[in-house]
Design a protein around this motif. Structure first.
Motif, PDB file in Angstrom:
ATOM      1  N   UNK A 106       0.755  -1.243   0.075  1.00 44.47           N
ATOM      2  CA  UNK A 106      -0.126  -0.030   0.181  1.00 44.47           C
ATOM      3  C   UNK A 106       0.805   1.136  -0.213  1.00 44.47           C
ATOM      4  N   UNK A 107       0.332   2.319  -0.556  1.00 46.93           N
ATOM      5  CA  UNK A 107       1.151   3.739  -0.575  1.00 46.93           C
ATOM      6  C   UNK A 107       0.356   4.265   0.702  1.00 46.93           C
ATOM      7  N   UNK A 108       1.316   5.024   1.511  1.00 40.98           N
ATOM      8  CA  UNK A 108       0.709   5.668   2.617  1.00 40.98           C
ATOM      9  C   UNK A 108      -0.161   6.732   2.241  1.00 40.98           C
ATOM     10  N   UNK A 109      -1.278   6.775   3.065  1.00 42.90           N
ATOM     11  CA  UNK A 109      -2.259   8.141   2.591  1.00 42.90           C
ATOM     12  C   UNK A 109      -2.237   8.967   3.709  1.00 42.90           C
ATOM     13  N   UNK A 110      -0.933   9.207   4.109  1.00 41.06           N
ATOM     14  CA  UNK A 110      -0.735  10.120   5.298  1.00 41.06           C
ATOM     15  C   UNK A 110      -1.350  11.551   4.801  1.00 41.06           C
ATOM     16  N   UNK A 111      -1.529  12.564   5.629  1.00 39.94           N
ATOM     17  CA  UNK A 111      -1.974  13.744   5.153  1.00 39.94           C
ATOM     18  C   UNK A 111      -0.913  14.769   4.862  1.00 39.94           C
ATOM     19  N   UNK A 112       0.458  14.343   5.044  1.00 39.43           N
ATOM     20  CA  UNK A 112       1.705  15.099   4.354  1.00 39.43           C
ATOM     21  C   UNK A 112       2.660  14.432   3.949  1.00 39.43           C
ATOM     22  N   UNK A 221     -12.380  -0.371  15.540  1.00 38.51           N
ATOM     23  CA  UNK A 221     -12.350   0.957  14.842  1.00 38.51           C
ATOM     24  C   UNK A 221     -11.042   1.549  15.322  1.00 38.51           C
ATOM     25  N   UNK A 222     -10.599   2.259  14.050  1.00 41.93           N
ATOM     26  CA  UNK A 222      -9.156   2.925  14.153  1.00 41.93           C
ATOM     27  C   UNK A 222      -9.185   3.980  12.917  1.00 41.93           C
ATOM     28  N   UNK A 223      -7.925   4.485  12.842  1.00 33.62           N
ATOM     29  CA  UNK A 223      -7.854   5.087  11.745  1.00 33.62           C
ATOM     30  C   UNK A 223      -7.846   6.874  12.074  1.00 33.62           C
ATOM     31  N   UNK A 224      -8.320   7.247  13.035  1.00 33.16           N
ATOM     32  CA  UNK A 224      -8.289   8.723  13.605  1.00 33.16           C
ATOM     33  C   UNK A 224      -9.014   8.553  14.940  1.00 33.16           C
ATOM     34  N   UNK A 225      -8.457   9.530  15.810  1.00 32.81           N
ATOM     35  CA  UNK A 225      -9.071   9.448  17.085  1.00 32.81           C
ATOM     36  C   UNK A 225     -10.591   9.721  17.153  1.00 32.81           C
ATOM     37  N   UNK A 226     -10.823   8.799  18.129  1.00 32.27           N
ATOM     38  CA  UNK A 226     -12.539   8.796  18.456  1.00 32.27           C
ATOM     39  C   UNK A 226     -12.975   9.750  19.662  1.00 32.27           C
ATOM     40  N   UNK A 227     -13.549  10.850  19.725  1.00 30.79           N
ATOM     41  CA  UNK A 227     -13.927  11.671  20.655  1.00 30.79           C
ATOM     42  C   UNK A 227     -14.567  10.866  21.980  1.00 30.79           C
ATOM     43  N   UNK A 228     -14.395  11.107  22.993  1.00 31.81           N
ATOM     44  CA  UNK A 228     -14.886  10.453  23.822  1.00 31.81           C
ATOM     45  C   UNK A 228     -16.269  10.291  24.276  1.00 31.81           C
ATOM     46  N   UNK A 229     -17.012  11.420  23.960  1.00 34.37           N
ATOM     47  CA  UNK A 229     -18.676  11.292  23.902  1.00 34.37           C
ATOM     48  C   UNK A 229     -19.025  10.130  22.875  1.00 34.37           C
ATOM     49  N   UNK A 230     -18.423  10.063  21.702  1.00 32.11           N
ATOM     50  CA  UNK A 230     -18.940   9.243  20.743  1.00 32.11           C
ATOM     51  C   UNK A 230     -18.486   7.827  21.378  1.00 32.11           C
ATOM     52  N   UNK A 231     -17.211   7.565  21.596  1.00 32.44           N
ATOM     53  CA  UNK A 231     -17.007   6.328  22.077  1.00 32.44           C
ATOM     54  C   UNK A 231     -17.717   5.728  23.317  1.00 32.44           C
ATOM     55  N   UNK A 414     -12.708  18.399   7.091  1.00 33.27           N
ATOM     56  CA  UNK A 414     -12.226  17.776   5.861  1.00 33.27           C
ATOM     57  C   UNK A 414     -11.444  16.521   6.269  1.00 33.27           C
ATOM     58  N   UNK A 415     -11.637  15.495   5.364  1.00 33.46           N
ATOM     59  CA  UNK A 415     -10.734  14.218   5.874  1.00 33.46           C
ATOM     60  C   UNK A 415     -10.244  13.333   4.677  1.00 33.46           C
ATOM     61  N   UNK A 416      -9.560  12.568   5.002  1.00 27.82           N
ATOM     62  CA  UNK A 416      -8.834  11.582   4.027  1.00 27.82           C
ATOM     63  C   UNK A 416     -10.079  10.393   3.840  1.00 27.82           C
ATOM     64  N   UNK A 417      -9.925   9.626   2.877  1.00 25.22           N
ATOM     65  CA  UNK A 417     -10.819   8.632   2.865  1.00 25.22           C
ATOM     66  C   UNK A 417     -10.698   7.510   3.971  1.00 25.22           C
ATOM     67  N   UNK A 418      -9.686   7.680   4.765  1.00 24.92           N
ATOM     68  CA  UNK A 418      -9.840   6.800   6.025  1.00 24.92           C
ATOM     69  C   UNK A 418     -10.177   7.214   7.063  1.00 24.92           C
ATOM     70  N   UNK A 419     -10.650   8.474   7.119  1.00 23.58           N
ATOM     71  CA  UNK A 419     -11.239   9.229   8.376  1.00 23.58           C
ATOM     72  C   UNK A 419     -10.260  10.146   8.912  1.00 23.58           C
ATOM     73  N   UNK A 420      -8.956  10.325   8.490  1.00 23.49           N
ATOM     74  CA  UNK A 420      -8.126  11.049   9.158  1.00 23.49           C
ATOM     75  C   UNK A 420      -8.194  12.437   8.769  1.00 23.49           C
ATOM     76  N   UNK A 421      -8.339  13.354   9.665  1.00 21.02           N
ATOM     77  CA  UNK A 421      -8.619  14.738   9.487  1.00 21.02           C
ATOM     78  C   UNK A 421      -7.392  15.520   8.540  1.00 21.02           C
ATOM     79  N   UNK A 422      -7.733  16.345   7.533  1.00 19.50           N
ATOM     80  CA  UNK A 422      -6.687  16.637   6.816  1.00 19.50           C
ATOM     81  C   UNK A 422      -6.459  18.288   7.380  1.00 19.50           C
ATOM     82  N   UNK A 423      -5.488  18.235   8.387  1.00 18.95           N
ATOM     83  CA  UNK A 423      -5.165  19.428   9.048  1.00 18.95           C
ATOM     84  C   UNK A 423      -4.785  20.471   8.164  1.00 18.95           C
ATOM     85  N   UNK A 424      -3.823  20.081   7.318  1.00 16.93           N
ATOM     86  CA  UNK A 424      -3.225  21.166   6.384  1.00 16.93           C
ATOM     87  C   UNK A 424      -4.372  21.669   5.249  1.00 16.93           C
ATOM     88  N   UNK A 425      -5.359  21.365   5.135  1.00 19.29           N
ATOM     89  CA  UNK A 425      -6.545  21.913   4.443  1.00 19.29           C
ATOM     90  C   UNK A 425      -7.450  22.581   5.243  1.00 19.29           C
TER      91      UNK A 425
END
Length: 435
Positions: A106-112, A221-231, A414-425
């Motif tokens: 796989x090619x890494x799909x990181x946000x940077x 679940x994984x891929x991005x932090x899960x906020x405590x209220x949602x968890x 804004x997110x990547x398709x894996x659910x990570x927030x695209x901070x740079x955007x």
């Protein structure tokens, strides 16, 4: 109703794929490029390749042409079947190994940064068996499982869960691109026992409502932090003991977190997976000792490989800490670190405070250039909280350097398709490059 992929039907197609790949001259260690939407044919070709030592390079079918071409050139494949894996399923069949002899590349799909290929080569037989057994044993996959795929199969975790369910004799459901209504119907009517998802899926399914979660024995679940209220809401909605998470990356898997471990340490990501050990260096960067079968290199990037490894310990640049009892906490990625007035501000710490506000669904914290402080802390959030009230909430709970100087309310992040927030955007999304 969606017809499930059965282990027996998939095995037949895997043998056909292996025969076709051998007929065109591909051998163990060669690369096979695929960029198809999720389908039984895609899963069969991936497994047929892996069980003959051929390495599938699974690309996002939505990639722009130029980006796809660059990745294909980098991968140097023996064959590129594009979006039509079914053309490899002819009449002839070939023998297969009992387990995959390689990992997909796989090619890494990181946000940077530029994407990097994650390459493990062809595994020795003992290592191949250990790798398959580790995944199957960790999640308890077996012939009675029906696994629901909610995320795109060109990402490592959803493909890994589907592949190992079939290897263990179970079934796989492919409902197509994620839609909360369709997913809710499939969950309620087709009774999956396992799934892998990201927090965004959970948020949208809970908001949709009308979901019968009772069939699940493992929702991971994984891929991005899960906020405590949602968890906590997910834990309340699903059967006891069924909601697990892990911390990992395209490159390697690090922790597993049971419901009991999370409830004892809310906000943590659990403890090291069996056969692994985690610690943080003097700069707060996490390193993980992994077994031989979990090693990898960055494809044709020896300098990046060398920077990631110290002996049998590897890092992907995440910052965090490990308690005396082995509990792991994440502080974010080094690239996300905000340095304001010489103070290190970890976005995850600020986000945890903002997410704890009853009227905040989720937040994302990032830095913007500041002539006086170097960087200033800025936050975007989803929810109904008033920005002034949220600022007061933050002042009461964070030291001055960590308090967001601006708070922006958004409909979604804004997110990547894996659910990570695209901070740079986020600066562009907010029109906040100067503010």
């Amino acid at each position: 109703m969606i017809a499930p992929i059965t282990a027996a039907d998939s095995e037949r197609d895997q043998r056909r794929a292996a025969a076709a790949l051998g007929a065109v001259g591909l051998r163990a260690g060669d690369r096979l490029v695929l960029s198809a939407v999720a389908s039984p044919e895609l899963v069969a070709v991936v497994l047929g390749a892996l069980r003959t030592g051929i390495v599938p390079v699974v690309l996002d079918p939505g990639l722009p042409g130029a980006e796809r071409a660059a990745l294909v050139e980098d991968a140097d494949p023996g064959l590129d079947v594009g979006g039509d894996p079914g053309r490899l399923l002819g009449d002839r069949e070939a023998d297969l190994a009992d387990v995959p002899l390689a990992r997909p590349m796989h090619y890494t799909s990181g946000t940077t940064g530029r994407r990097k290929g994650v390459w493990s080569g062809v595994l020795a037989e003992d290592d191949a068996r250990a790798l398959a057994a580790e995944e199957i044993d960790l999640w308890g996959f077996g012939p009675h499982d029906r696994h629901l795929v909610l995320s795109p199969l060109h990402h490592s975790a959803p493909l890994r869960f589907a592949v190992h369910t079939l290897l263990a004799g179970g079934e796989v459901l492919l409902p197509g691109p994620f839609d909360a209504g369709r997913a809710a119907e499939v969950i309620s009517t087709q009774r999956p026992t396992t799934t892998f998802c990201v927090p965004t899926h959970l948020q949208r399914l809970l908001a949709h409502g009308n979901v019968d979660w009772s069939s699940f024995r493992r929702l991971v679940h994984a891929g991005a932090p899960c906020p405590e209220p949602l968890k906590r809401a997910v834990l309340a909605a699903l059967p006891d003991g069924s909601v697990w998470e892990f911390y990992g990356s395209t490159e390697a898997q690090f922790t597993v977190c049971s419901p009991d471990d999370w409830l004892a340490h809310p906000g943590s990501v659990g403890r090291a997976r069996p056969g692994r050990r985690l610690d943080a260096d003097e700069g707060g960067q996490l390193w993980c000792a992994v077994p031989r079968w979990a090693r990898f290199e960055y494809w044709r990037a020896p300098e990046k490989t060398a920077a990631a490894w110290r002996g049998d310990r590897v890092t992907v640049g995440d910052l965090g800490r490990v308690d005396d009892d082995g509990t792991v906490w994440l502080d974010g990625r080094r690239e996300d670190l905000v340095i304001s007035g010489g103070v290190n501000v970890y976005p995850a710490e600020v986000e945890a405070v903002l997410d704890a506000h009853p009227d905040v669904v989720e937040s994302a914290v990032f830095g913007l250039p500041d002539e006086e402080w170097g960087q200033r802390v800025v936050a975007a959030y989803v929810g109904t909280a008033d920005p002034d009230e949220l600022a007061r909430w933050a002042r009461e709970r964070l030291s001055p350097a960590k308090r967001p100087k601006r708070l922006h309310r958004l409909g979604e992040l804004p997110r990547t398709s894996t659910g990570k927030v695209r901070r740079l955007d986020l600066p562009d999304v907010l029109g906040a490059a100067g503010g």
